[in-house]
Design an enzyme around this catalytic site. Structure first.
Site, PDB file in Angstrom:
ATOM      1  N   GLY A 179       1.641  -2.704  -6.260  1.00 14.61           N
ATOM      2  CA  GLY A 179       1.517  -1.439  -5.609  1.00 14.61           C
ATOM      3  C   GLY A 179       0.389  -0.645  -5.904  1.00 14.61           C
ATOM      4  O   GLY A 179      -0.902  -1.220  -5.440  1.00 14.61           O
ATOM      5  N   GLY A 180       0.211  -0.133  -7.166  1.00 11.11           N
ATOM      6  CA  GLY A 180      -0.994   0.740  -7.359  1.00 11.11           C
ATOM      7  C   GLY A 180      -2.364  -0.012  -7.402  1.00 11.11           C
ATOM      8  O   GLY A 180      -3.345   0.354  -7.111  1.00 11.11           O
TER       9      GLY A 180
ATOM     10  N   GLU B 159      11.605  -6.906  -8.902  1.00  6.15           N
ATOM     11  CA  GLU B 159      11.185  -5.576  -9.313  1.00  6.15           C
ATOM     12  C   GLU B 159      11.840  -4.582 -10.149  1.00  6.15           C
ATOM     13  O   GLU B 159      12.748  -3.828  -9.478  1.00  6.15           O
ATOM     14  CB  GLU B 159      10.517  -4.992  -7.918  1.00  6.15           C
ATOM     15  CG  GLU B 159       9.527  -5.921  -7.216  1.00  6.15           C
ATOM     16  CD  GLU B 159       8.886  -4.894  -6.294  1.00  6.15           C
ATOM     17  OE1 GLU B 159       7.422  -4.765  -6.777  1.00  6.15           O
ATOM     18  OE2 GLU B 159       9.180  -4.069  -5.715  1.00  6.15           O
TER      19      GLU B 159
ATOM     20  N   TRP C 289       0.596  -1.133   0.064  1.00  3.20           N
ATOM     21  CA  TRP C 289       0.075  -0.145   0.009  1.00  3.20           C
ATOM     22  C   TRP C 289       0.936   1.334   0.113  1.00  3.20           C
ATOM     23  O   TRP C 289       0.332   2.403  -0.107  1.00  3.20           O
ATOM     24  CB  TRP C 289      -0.970  -0.004   1.280  1.00  3.20           C
ATOM     25  CG  TRP C 289      -2.133  -1.199   1.117  1.00  3.20           C
ATOM     26  CD1 TRP C 289      -2.098  -2.187   0.238  1.00  3.20           C
ATOM     27  CD2 TRP C 289      -2.972  -1.504   2.173  1.00  3.20           C
ATOM     28  NE1 TRP C 289      -3.175  -2.791   0.456  1.00  3.20           N
ATOM     29  CE2 TRP C 289      -3.763  -2.809   1.654  1.00  3.20           C
ATOM     30  CE3 TRP C 289      -3.235  -0.877   3.220  1.00  3.20           C
ATOM     31  CZ2 TRP C 289      -4.780  -3.069   2.411  1.00  3.20           C
ATOM     32  CZ3 TRP C 289      -4.401  -1.551   3.993  1.00  3.20           C
ATOM     33  CH2 TRP C 289      -5.062  -2.472   3.542  1.00  3.20           C
TER      34      TRP C 289
ATOM     35  N   SER D 191       4.094  -2.787 -12.073  1.00  6.23           N
ATOM     36  CA  SER D 191       2.868  -2.131 -12.921  1.00  6.23           C
ATOM     37  C   SER D 191       1.981  -3.562 -13.249  1.00  6.23           C
ATOM     38  O   SER D 191       1.581  -3.870 -14.494  1.00  6.23           O
ATOM     39  CB  SER D 191       3.371  -1.471 -14.285  1.00  6.23           C
ATOM     40  OG  SER D 191       3.929  -0.229 -13.665  1.00  6.23           O
TER      41      SER D 191
HETATM   42  C1  PEP Z   1       5.765  -1.813  -5.661  1.00 12.25           C
HETATM   43  O1  PEP Z   1       5.261  -0.770  -5.051  1.00 12.25           O
HETATM   44  O2  PEP Z   1       6.133  -2.826  -5.563  1.00 12.25           O
HETATM   45  C2  PEP Z   1       5.086  -1.994  -7.150  1.00 12.25           C
HETATM   46  C3  PEP Z   1       5.356  -2.891  -7.994  1.00 12.25           C
HETATM   47  O3  PEP Z   1       4.155  -0.881  -7.571  1.00 12.25           O
HETATM   48  P1  PEP Z   1       3.352  -0.744  -8.533  1.00 12.25           P
HETATM   49  O4  PEP Z   1       2.700  -2.260  -8.841  1.00 12.25           O
HETATM   50  O5  PEP Z   1       2.454   0.299  -8.667  1.00 12.25           O
HETATM   51  O6  PEP Z   1       4.482  -0.721 -10.038  1.00 12.25           O
END
Ligand code: PEP
Length: 255
Positions: free
Chosen positions: A232-233, A168, A11, A211
């Site tokens: 994340g998002g 990531e 989050w 993403s």
């Molecule tokens: C994260 O914060 O670990 C992430 C992968 O963010 P997002 O899914 O928004 O790219």
């Protein structure tokens, strides 16, 4: 390889206590029974207790976004692994790229945090990944190797079953630019081979993060090298998060 898919929602610095409670209550009221997916959420520290209380007794686990290596002491602004265990946290992210880039965390201190999490009975979710410059200059594998080396020094064979790795790519986090399936597959295969070279008693568990959304997730999770996702998002948009959980429930487990 895990026996279930794993979806972790990061989050970040979103959802303060009141919003976190309402999000967790809505999630619980709408989530369908889970047959083959573990769902974990990482609220901001200030929202952890309340979120843990709401999710207590549910199949969902709560964890932290970071953890310190000491159990107590003069470490202003940090969070003890023992305190996290006490409030029912089950895991902690360590080494998220935002911690490394914005707050100067190094692979050495990330490994200390991971080890302290293990000692306190928490699962460390160790985040690794290359920047765009590192990818285009062809040093991704060297970067991942350097990020993991201190982890390999700290984690024993017996503890190896309790570590989760999250690949990531920094350039894919929060940018809407997801890595290609070929990039994910080959990089996960490389991480798995690094782990295997340690001759641990347990195979690596490797999530993809960057993403992930309901449009791209099914193809990513279908890769045999991928155990799940760190999100994340899309993890704080209830409809998208429920869709990701549904996709995991519908994607056959491999292995
Ligand atoms: C994260 O914060 O670990 C992430 C992968 O963010 P997002 O899914 O928004 O790219």
């Amino acid at each position: 390889m895990r026996s279930k898919h794993l979806l972790i929602g990061n989050w970040k610095m979103n959802l303060g206590p009141a919003q976190a409670v309402s999000f967790a209550e809505n999630l619980l009221s709408q989530i369908k029974p889970l047959a083959q997916t573990d769902v974990w959420v990482a609220p901001p520290t200030v929202s952890l207790c309340d979120t843990a209380r709401v999710l207590n007794g549910s199949p969902l686990a709560v964890g932290a976004q970071n953890v310190h290596w000491a159990s107590a002491g003069a470490f202003t602004g940090e969070t003890s692994p023992a305190f996290l265990s006490e409030i029912g946290a089950r895991f902690s992210l360590v080494g998220h790229s935002e911690r490394r880039t914005l707050f100067g965390e190094t692979s050495a201190t990330v490994a200390q945090r991971a080890k302290a999490a293990l000692d306190a009975g928490l699962t460390p979710v160790v985040c690794i990944g290359e920047t765009e410059h590192e990818r285009v200059t062809g040093v991704t594998e060297r970067v991942l190797e350097e990020q993991l080396a201190p982890i390999f020094e700290q984690v024993s064979s017996a503890e190896s079953a309790r570590v989760v790795l999250a690949y990531e790519p920094v350039w894919a986090i929060g940018t809407g630019r997801v890595a290609s399936l070929a990039e994910i597959q080959s990089t996960h295969a490389f991480i798995l081979s690094l782990w295997a070279s340690q001759r641990y008693a347990h195979e690596a568990v490797v999530l993809y993060g960057g993403s992930v959304n309901p449009q791209n997730f099914a193809d990513i999770l279908a890769l045999k090298e991928v155990d799940g996702a760190l999100v994340g998002g899309a993890s704080i948009k209830l409809d998208q998060w429920l869709q990701l959980i549904q996709i995991a429930e519908q994607t056959p487990l491999i292995g």
